[in-house]
Scaffold this active site. Sequence first.
Site, PDB file in Angstrom:
ATOM      1  N   HIS A  83      -3.727   2.949  -7.094  1.00  0.00           N
ATOM      2  CA  HIS A  83      -3.166   4.037  -7.583  1.00  0.00           C
ATOM      3  C   HIS A  83      -2.706   5.157  -6.868  1.00  0.00           C
ATOM      4  CE1 HIS A  83      -7.373   5.595  -6.343  1.00  0.00           C
ATOM      5  NE2 HIS A  83      -6.431   6.710  -6.254  1.00  0.00           N
TER       6      HIS A  83
ATOM      7  N   ASP B  75      -6.936   0.587  -4.961  1.00  0.00           N
ATOM      8  CA  ASP B  75      -6.647  -0.311  -6.059  1.00  0.00           C
ATOM      9  C   ASP B  75      -5.100  -0.171  -6.357  1.00  0.00           C
ATOM     10  OD1 ASP B  75      -6.776   2.251  -7.140  1.00  0.00           O
ATOM     11  OD2 ASP B  75      -8.424   2.111  -8.448  1.00  0.00           O
TER      12      ASP B  75
ATOM     13  N   GLU C 240      -4.603   5.359 -12.535  1.00  0.00           N
ATOM     14  CA  GLU C 240      -5.158   4.223 -12.307  1.00  0.00           C
ATOM     15  C   GLU C 240      -4.644   3.233 -12.477  1.00  0.00           C
ATOM     16  OE1 GLU C 240      -7.593   4.979 -10.461  1.00  0.00           O
ATOM     17  OE2 GLU C 240      -9.190   6.473 -11.383  1.00  0.00           O
TER      18      GLU C 240
END
Length: 271
Positions: A142, A140, A147
Amino acid sequence: MRLIICRDYAQVSGWAARYIAKRIKETAGRDRPFVLGLPTGSSPLGTYRELIDLHRKGELSFSRVISFNMDEYLGLPAGHPQSYRRFMEDNFFHAIDIDPKNTHVPDGSAPDPEAECRSYEEAIAAAGGIDLFLGGMGSDGHIAFNEPGSSLQSRTRIKTLTTETRRANARFFGGDPEKVPPTALTVGIGTVMDAREVLIIASGYAKARALKAAVEGGLSHWWPLSCLQTHPKAIIVCDEEALDELRVGTVRYFKSLEGPVPEGSNPKGER
């Protein structure tokens, strides 16, 4: 940003290790140690094996290296089987000549986690800052435990982990995401960006969407690794599978700059 395109994970690992070794050797004569930022997880394991091999061959010493790891689970003591301190000891530190006093991992069992985060930033500054930060790429986008949605100016802090991250890390906790600690101490994106160089490893189809966002997308806290677009010396080393969503023209452009990566080649110079 440089994008180094390799055939597969083994070639990615070899290129990254040789680049790190080159940088360490180049600073051998200066008056302070080389400061190296390090990750955990599956992405760097091949690079660690290659660096260990260089050390065992007598081609590389870590005696003048100081290391700072990216993160640690909150609540896990250093001796816990799944702590990142234990990971580093088992997979890297035990096999090289680095002084244990020069290895730093955030203390997940610190009585005052916020004070530990402040102290970690201070320790990095006292060492002269990070010369090179090695990292992986989350599916994603990160980096460390920053995050999606993390501030691009963030510093070392306590971070709540997403469900996706806990599911991804469940393989280390018997396959149960509920056993993965819900929070961690992590360096911030700003901490990483302060490094003089950042070297990111990306391998496999699962990283393709994140690589596309980091290279072709706009700067966004929803894709934290897009921060590399503003770093003066950022390198992403990837394999062919990770290119799956990049435009053909983008791949052709970077291949024209860097050329093919032959087996056993030494990394090229700056661009």
